[in-house]
Scaffold this motif. Sequence first.
Motif, PDB file in Angstrom:
ATOM      1  N   ASN A 129       0.829  -1.207   0.000  1.00  0.00           N
ATOM      2  CA  ASN A 129       0.000   0.000   0.000  1.00  0.00           C
ATOM      3  C   ASN A 129       0.862   1.254   0.000  1.00  0.00           C
ATOM      4  O   ASN A 129       1.471   1.616   0.991  1.00  0.00           O
ATOM      5  CB  ASN A 129      -0.939  -0.009   1.203  1.00  0.00           C
ATOM      6  N   MET A 130       0.933   1.893  -1.157  1.00  0.00           N
ATOM      7  CA  MET A 130       1.781   3.063  -1.328  1.00  0.00           C
ATOM      8  C   MET A 130       0.951   4.329  -1.509  1.00  0.00           C
ATOM      9  O   MET A 130       1.507   5.403  -1.705  1.00  0.00           O
ATOM     10  CB  MET A 130       2.687   2.857  -2.548  1.00  0.00           C
ATOM     11  N   GLY A 131      -0.353   4.187  -1.513  1.00  0.00           N
ATOM     12  CA  GLY A 131      -1.200   5.340  -1.750  1.00  0.00           C
ATOM     13  C   GLY A 131      -1.329   5.676  -3.226  1.00  0.00           C
ATOM     14  O   GLY A 131      -2.088   6.553  -3.601  1.00  0.00           O
ATOM     15  N   ASP A 132      -0.583   5.002  -4.048  1.00  0.00           N
ATOM     16  CA  ASP A 132      -0.601   5.215  -5.498  1.00  0.00           C
ATOM     17  C   ASP A 132      -0.745   3.846  -6.152  1.00  0.00           C
ATOM     18  O   ASP A 132       0.197   3.056  -6.165  1.00  0.00           O
ATOM     19  CB  ASP A 132       0.702   5.905  -5.920  1.00  0.00           C
ATOM     20  N   ARG A 133      -1.940   3.551  -6.645  1.00  0.00           N
ATOM     21  CA  ARG A 133      -2.251   2.216  -7.184  1.00  0.00           C
ATOM     22  C   ARG A 133      -1.309   1.828  -8.336  1.00  0.00           C
ATOM     23  O   ARG A 133      -0.866   0.696  -8.428  1.00  0.00           O
ATOM     24  CB  ARG A 133      -3.705   2.183  -7.629  1.00  0.00           C
ATOM     25  N   GLU A 134      -1.012   2.782  -9.206  1.00  0.00           N
ATOM     26  CA  GLU A 134      -0.145   2.481 -10.348  1.00  0.00           C
ATOM     27  C   GLU A 134       1.271   2.113  -9.890  1.00  0.00           C
ATOM     28  O   GLU A 134       1.858   1.140 -10.363  1.00  0.00           O
ATOM     29  CB  GLU A 134      -0.088   3.674 -11.307  1.00  0.00           C
ATOM     30  N   ALA A 135       1.815   2.870  -8.942  1.00  0.00           N
ATOM     31  CA  ALA A 135       3.152   2.575  -8.416  1.00  0.00           C
ATOM     32  C   ALA A 135       3.154   1.227  -7.707  1.00  0.00           C
ATOM     33  O   ALA A 135       4.109   0.449  -7.822  1.00  0.00           O
ATOM     34  CB  ALA A 135       3.604   3.679  -7.464  1.00  0.00           C
ATOM     35  N   GLU A 136       2.084   0.933  -6.989  1.00  0.00           N
ATOM     36  CA  GLU A 136       1.956  -0.354  -6.297  1.00  0.00           C
ATOM     37  C   GLU A 136       1.950  -1.508  -7.295  1.00  0.00           C
ATOM     38  O   GLU A 136       2.642  -2.511  -7.103  1.00  0.00           O
ATOM     39  CB  GLU A 136       0.662  -0.361  -5.478  1.00  0.00           C
ATOM     40  N   ASP A 137       1.184  -1.368  -8.369  1.00  0.00           N
ATOM     41  CA  ASP A 137       1.107  -2.423  -9.384  1.00  0.00           C
ATOM     42  C   ASP A 137       2.441  -2.618 -10.096  1.00  0.00           C
ATOM     43  O   ASP A 137       2.821  -3.739 -10.436  1.00  0.00           O
ATOM     44  CB  ASP A 137       0.000  -2.115 -10.393  1.00  0.00           C
ATOM     45  N   GLU A 138       3.168  -1.525 -10.332  1.00  0.00           N
ATOM     46  CA  GLU A 138       4.487  -1.635 -10.956  1.00  0.00           C
ATOM     47  C   GLU A 138       5.474  -2.331 -10.023  1.00  0.00           C
ATOM     48  O   GLU A 138       6.271  -3.174 -10.462  1.00  0.00           O
ATOM     49  CB  GLU A 138       5.002  -0.254 -11.350  1.00  0.00           C
ATOM     50  N   LEU A 139       5.424  -1.990  -8.745  1.00  0.00           N
ATOM     51  CA  LEU A 139       6.301  -2.657  -7.770  1.00  0.00           C
ATOM     52  C   LEU A 139       5.955  -4.136  -7.674  1.00  0.00           C
ATOM     53  O   LEU A 139       6.846  -4.990  -7.636  1.00  0.00           O
ATOM     54  CB  LEU A 139       6.187  -1.990  -6.407  1.00  0.00           C
ATOM     55  N   ARG A 140       4.679  -4.455  -7.660  1.00  0.00           N
ATOM     56  CA  ARG A 140       4.245  -5.861  -7.599  1.00  0.00           C
ATOM     57  C   ARG A 140       4.803  -6.630  -8.797  1.00  0.00           C
ATOM     58  O   ARG A 140       5.287  -7.762  -8.657  1.00  0.00           O
ATOM     59  CB  ARG A 140       2.716  -5.924  -7.572  1.00  0.00           C
ATOM     60  N   SER A 141       4.783  -6.026  -9.960  1.00  0.00           N
ATOM     61  CA  SER A 141       5.304  -6.661 -11.170  1.00  0.00           C
ATOM     62  C   SER A 141       6.799  -6.936 -11.026  1.00  0.00           C
ATOM     63  O   SER A 141       7.272  -8.037 -11.337  1.00  0.00           O
ATOM     64  CB  SER A 141       5.039  -5.768 -12.377  1.00  0.00           C
ATOM     65  N   ARG A 142       7.548  -5.939 -10.564  1.00  0.00           N
ATOM     66  CA  ARG A 142       9.004  -6.117 -10.400  1.00  0.00           C
ATOM     67  C   ARG A 142       9.319  -7.183  -9.349  1.00  0.00           C
ATOM     68  O   ARG A 142      10.250  -7.979  -9.529  1.00  0.00           O
ATOM     69  CB  ARG A 142       9.662  -4.786 -10.038  1.00  0.00           C
ATOM     70  N   LEU A 143       8.550  -7.207  -8.275  1.00  0.00           N
ATOM     71  CA  LEU A 143       8.784  -8.215  -7.232  1.00  0.00           C
ATOM     72  C   LEU A 143       8.514  -9.626  -7.760  1.00  0.00           C
ATOM     73  O   LEU A 143       9.281 -10.552  -7.495  1.00  0.00           O
ATOM     74  CB  LEU A 143       7.902  -7.936  -6.007  1.00  0.00           C
TER      75      LEU A 143
END
Length: 155
Positions: A129-143
């Motif tokens: 939970n980063m407060g920014d859904r797009e940034a969260e989804d990008e981080l999830r992809s990289r992880l």
Amino acid sequence: MQGQNISDVIEHYLKAMLDSSRQVEISRAEIAQHFNCVPSQINYVIKTRFTPQRGYVVESKRGGGGYIRILKVHLRDDQDLISLMAENIPQALRERDGQALIQQLYDAALIDRQAGNMMLAVLSHQTLNMGDREAEDELRSRLLLAFLDSLRYER
């Protein structure tokens, strides 16, 4: 040693160290001093001769007390599914899609229940939970890509 360049000599030296152990930890500066070359020469050898495609994983820590760790690994036999998944992960990955991919890995017996549950926890909205859904989804992809990459090798 005639006819060998310094890169070949350094590669041979490091591989000889790996013959007695599956991993070595070196200091770039010490190896450079040993071979009377610049530290960037060590970087070049490691970057070009100790790649995952050649069966090596390289980890490093910079700064004082830093090191370069080279691990000799074996490619897994079930590369097709892992490669296919990695190639098709979007740049931004929704949580439910991440869950489905982890389930596929579990169903294919590439991960056990514990590893799957840990990855589900890491990829969850609650964790990321980063407060920014797009940034969260990008981080999830990289992880998830990093997790898939780790599955390519047996340590």
